[in-house]
Design a protein around this motif. Structure first.
Motif, PDB file in Angstrom:
ATOM      1  N   ASN A 157       0.806  -1.219   0.000  1.00  0.00           N
ATOM      2  CA  ASN A 157       0.000   0.000   0.000  1.00  0.00           C
ATOM      3  C   ASN A 157       0.840   1.270   0.000  1.00  0.00           C
ATOM      4  OD1 ASN A 157      -2.342  -1.539   0.089  1.00  0.00           O
ATOM      5  ND2 ASN A 157      -2.415  -1.544   2.331  1.00  0.00           N
ATOM      6  N   TRP A 158       2.170   1.135   0.098  1.00  0.00           N
ATOM      7  CA  TRP A 158       3.031   2.320   0.120  1.00  0.00           C
ATOM      8  C   TRP A 158       3.027   3.017  -1.236  1.00  0.00           C
ATOM      9  CZ3 TRP A 158       5.812   6.055   2.191  1.00  0.00           C
ATOM     10  CH2 TRP A 158       6.829   6.646   1.441  1.00  0.00           C
ATOM     11  N   TRP A 211      10.561   1.086  11.349  1.00  0.00           N
ATOM     12  CA  TRP A 211      10.562   0.195  10.193  1.00  0.00           C
ATOM     13  C   TRP A 211       9.277  -0.628  10.126  1.00  0.00           C
ATOM     14  CZ3 TRP A 211      13.265   0.653   6.024  1.00  0.00           C
ATOM     15  CH2 TRP A 211      14.568   1.175   6.043  1.00  0.00           C
ATOM     16  N   ALA A 212       8.618  -0.838  11.276  1.00  0.00           N
ATOM     17  CA  ALA A 212       7.389  -1.636  11.310  1.00  0.00           C
ATOM     18  C   ALA A 212       6.237  -0.949  10.579  1.00  0.00           C
ATOM     19  CB  ALA A 212       6.986  -1.932  12.750  1.00  0.00           C
ATOM     20  N   ILE A 250      17.608  -4.468   2.379  1.00  0.00           N
ATOM     21  CA  ILE A 250      18.342  -3.488   1.572  1.00  0.00           C
ATOM     22  C   ILE A 250      19.835  -3.792   1.690  1.00  0.00           C
ATOM     23  CG2 ILE A 250      18.679  -1.041   1.055  1.00  0.00           C
ATOM     24  CD1 ILE A 250      16.096  -0.423   2.503  1.00  0.00           C
ATOM     25  N   TRP A 251      20.303  -4.735   0.897  1.00  0.00           N
ATOM     26  CA  TRP A 251      21.680  -5.232   0.992  1.00  0.00           C
ATOM     27  C   TRP A 251      22.585  -4.407   0.067  1.00  0.00           C
ATOM     28  CZ3 TRP A 251      23.684  -7.543   4.798  1.00  0.00           C
ATOM     29  CH2 TRP A 251      24.863  -8.281   4.691  1.00  0.00           C
ATOM     30  N   VAL A 265      12.264   3.579   1.356  1.00  0.00           N
ATOM     31  CA  VAL A 265      11.077   2.722   1.265  1.00  0.00           C
ATOM     32  C   VAL A 265      10.846   2.287  -0.182  1.00  0.00           C
ATOM     33  CG1 VAL A 265       8.643   2.489   1.835  1.00  0.00           C
ATOM     34  CG2 VAL A 265      10.103   3.944   3.236  1.00  0.00           C
ATOM     35  N   ASN A 266      11.068   3.172  -1.133  1.00  0.00           N
ATOM     36  CA  ASN A 266      10.930   2.787  -2.543  1.00  0.00           C
ATOM     37  C   ASN A 266      11.891   1.652  -2.887  1.00  0.00           C
ATOM     38  OD1 ASN A 266       9.025   4.773  -2.961  1.00  0.00           O
ATOM     39  ND2 ASN A 266      10.457   6.249  -3.822  1.00  0.00           N
ATOM     40  N   THR A 267      13.108   1.749  -2.378  1.00  0.00           N
ATOM     41  CA  THR A 267      14.100   0.699  -2.624  1.00  0.00           C
ATOM     42  C   THR A 267      13.671  -0.605  -1.963  1.00  0.00           C
ATOM     43  OG1 THR A 267      15.853   2.363  -2.739  1.00  0.00           O
ATOM     44  CG2 THR A 267      16.533   0.074  -2.391  1.00  0.00           C
TER      45      THR A 267
END
Length: 241
Positions: free
Chosen positions: A59-60, A115-116, A199-200, A226-228
């Motif tokens: 939903n982001w 982050w949650a 996100i490595w 967040v997009n990544t």
């Protein structure tokens, strides 16, 4: 960022290997990125597959069109290091160190809550049951790495039984240097937990949490972060299969 690979022989559900890799944050220094090829894995691994996005991430929507840094993310041989079983179980070490301990615990739990918003996380009391362990310990010594590190994230691959199936899984350990103080405690935790969530890799913009070096004014989780993260979770992986 430095990449380390260690292969340990271990028999886990018929798959004889354990793979440990790490991603480090260096205190106030610029770090050259060097990739090391991972050792080949057995041919019995499942094919990569795409897992459904959790609703919080699906939903982001980025109203600012800020873009991402997905091209900077490294993909191990098993695919992207994303989680497919939710909520992700997070253990936060509770050291006994007076007021400093309480400050540290409060800061790290605050970061878990941040982050949650984007991925389902659950704090658990057992380190053995955790998918991600956050430890108030100095990052382990690494050969050839002498500079001070404020934090490090490592992951290990293993086989997990899920009913009649054997599932390729991973677990993370996040090390946070106890010498960190003030705003740098949550800044380092925010960065390293970002690695553990998938996100490595590192951003080249210091306004992103996953910027490759610690900065004087640590940022909050950015739209680019967040997009990544969302793009990572849209990718196929052998994990969880």
């Amino acid at each position: 960022m430095r990449w380390k690979v260690r292969i340990k022989p271990r028999l886990l559900g018929g798959l004889r290997f354990a793979l440990l890799c790490c991603c480090s944050l260096i205190i106030l220094t610029q770090v050259n990125t060097r990739a090391v090829s991972l050792a080949p894995l057995p041919n019995t691994l499942p094919p990569p597959q795409v897992h459904p996005l959790p609703p919080t991430l699906a939903n982001w929507q980025d109203a600012t069109n800020s873009g991402d840094y997905f091209d900077r993310i490294k993909q191990p041989n098993v695919g992207h290091l994303l989680w497919s079983k939710f909520p992700i179980q997070v253990y936060v070490e509770r050291p006994i160190d007076g007021n400093k301990s309480e400050e540290w615990i409060a800061a790290v739990l605050g970061v878990v809550r941040e982050w949650a918003v984007y991925l389902p996380l659950q704090v658990v009391d057992s380190s053995e049951a955790a998918d991600i362990k956050i430890l108030r310990q100095a990052p382990p010594l690494r050969q050839g790495l002498l500079r001070s590190r404020s934090g490090e994230s490592t992951y290990e691959l293993y086989n997990r039984r899920d009913g009649e199936k054997t599932v390729l899984s991973h677990r993370f350990a996040v090390y946070l240097n106890p010498n960190q103080v003030g705003k740098y405690i949550p800044a380092t935790a925010r960065h390293e937990l970002g690695h553990a969530l998938g996100i490595w890799g590192h951003s080249l913009l210091e306004t992103d949490v996953l910027y490759f070096s610690q900065v004087r004014n640590p940022p909050a989780i950015s739209a680019r972060d967040v997009n990544t993260l969302k793009r990572v979770y849209e990718q196929p992986t052998r994990l969880g299969s």
